[in-house]
Design a protein around this motif. Structure first.
Motif: not given
Length: 382
Positions: A358-376
């Protein structure tokens, strides 16, 4: 009629008449001077019963949900407990979602059941199943939409009609949507519940809850029971929540923007087997959510190829998403419901998939969030 953000910033929060304070003061006094026995100078006598800072928060929340009354609590579970005490007695029956929040299930199954309350878990997206589950003793239909953690969607108006016909009260836990995205009272609900810890407060720095209703008698009963059991927030907690709610509209827009992007990324990723997000056209509740919600919110759940171990590796591998329980703050969080927020439903009919994240998606820059999930996800696949 004032708009949502205007109410969020101004409802219950007029400048202090004695000092001109633009921001509602934190009234820390536990007791209040009286002009003679029984002569309340300000309408307040003792802060367990009422407090000016708490009143400001309650007036604001009532305005945001379109209700006449709001009652703030020390936690969302404190609000749930008081409401259950008011609406149920031994021998009564309550319908709960088949994937209810783990804390709600624990309260019903481990506390109220000992008191003689019976319950039935139901997929509230299935109106036929709801009708079949109702009994002559059903007094409450407890609805979450979206649900936690599988993001199920119930048609609030349809559930309200069925509940009303059966003589049951409809309670809608609106925590995931927030009053900005969805207003259940306007759709026929009797009471709206919030864990204000989440999106309403929005900054992961205060625990609280609230009940909102348009029913005068029910509101009086809630206040009486709350005062009797003492399930109240402190003035600083009320002030922090009130400060957070001022930015609710702009935060929810950004949460929704980011979550939509993340859901699309996950849906296209080969390591992801299923995405639960009502904003996706393939979600079974998409059309109903689009009808009764302004946007689709900031919560996304997904299952991972490789089962439980892979899901745990994903949770451990993120760098921007913080591994933590709770949700609705400005920062992004990740968790494994089966081992964390929903461990209490293990072995029950409400048990969640063990490969669920489960993710609670915050309000950071979305490209940073996307890259974090890709590497995870890549790390988990190794």
């Amino acid at each position: 009629m004032r708009g949502f953000s205007t109410n969020a910033i101004h409802a219950g929060q007029e400048p202090d008449p004695s000092t001109g304070d633009v921001i509602t003061p934190i009234h820390v006094s536990s007791t209040f001077a009286q002009d003679g026995v029984g002569g309340l100078r300000s309408g307040y006598e003792y802060s367990r019963s009422a407090n000016p800072t708490r009143t400001a928060l309650q007036e604001c929340l009532a305005a945001l949900e379109g209700g006449r009354h709001a009652v703030a609590f020390g936690s969302g579970m404190g609000a749930s407990d008081v409401l259950m005490r008011v609406l149920l007695k031994p021998g009564d029956h309550v319908v709960i979602p088949h994937d209810a929040y783990g804390g709600t299930f624990r309260l019903v199954d481990k506390v109220l059941a000992l008191w003689g309350v019976e319950y039935t878990p139901v997929d509230l997206a299935d109106i036929g199943a709801l009708r079949a589950a109702l009994r002559p003793t059903t007094r409450v239909v407890w609805c979450e939409t979206p649900t936690n953690p599988l993001l199920g969607i119930a048609d609030i108006a349809a559930v309200a009609d069925v509940s009303r016909t059966a003589g049951a009260r409809l309670v809608v836990d609106n925590t995931f949507a927030s009053p900005y995205l969805q207003q259940p009272l306007a759709l026929g609900a009797d009471v709206v519940l919030h864990s204000t810890t989440k999106y309403v407060g929005g900054h992961s720095d205060v625990v609280g809850g609230a009940l909102v209703t348009g029913d005068d008698e029910l509101a009086d009963a809630i206040r009486f029971t709350q005062n009797s059991v003492g399930s109240v927030p402190g003035p600083f907690d009320a002030w922090l929540t009130l400060r957070g709610v001022k930015t609710l509209a702009v935060r929810m827009e950004r949460h929704s923007d980011n979550a939509e992007r993340i859901a699309e990324l996950l849906a296209a990723h080969p390591a992801v087997t299923r995405v639960y997000y009502p904003g996706l056209a393939e979600h079974p509740g998409h059309e109903i959510a689009a009808k009764q919600m302004r946007r689709f919110g900031g919560m996304v759940s997904f299952t991972v190829a490789g089962g439980r171990d892979a899901a745990l590796r994903v949770c451990a591998a993120t760098e921007i998403f913080t591994l933590a329980e709770s949700l609705g703050g400005v920062e992004s969080l990740i968790e494994h419901p089966g081992a964390m927020t929903h461990a209490s439903v293990a072995g029950s009919a409400l048990e969640v998939p063990d490969d669920l994240v489960r993710l609670s998606v915050g309000i950071e820059d979305v490209e940073d969030l996307a890259e974090d999930l890709r590497q995870a996800l890549s790390a988990a696949d190794r």
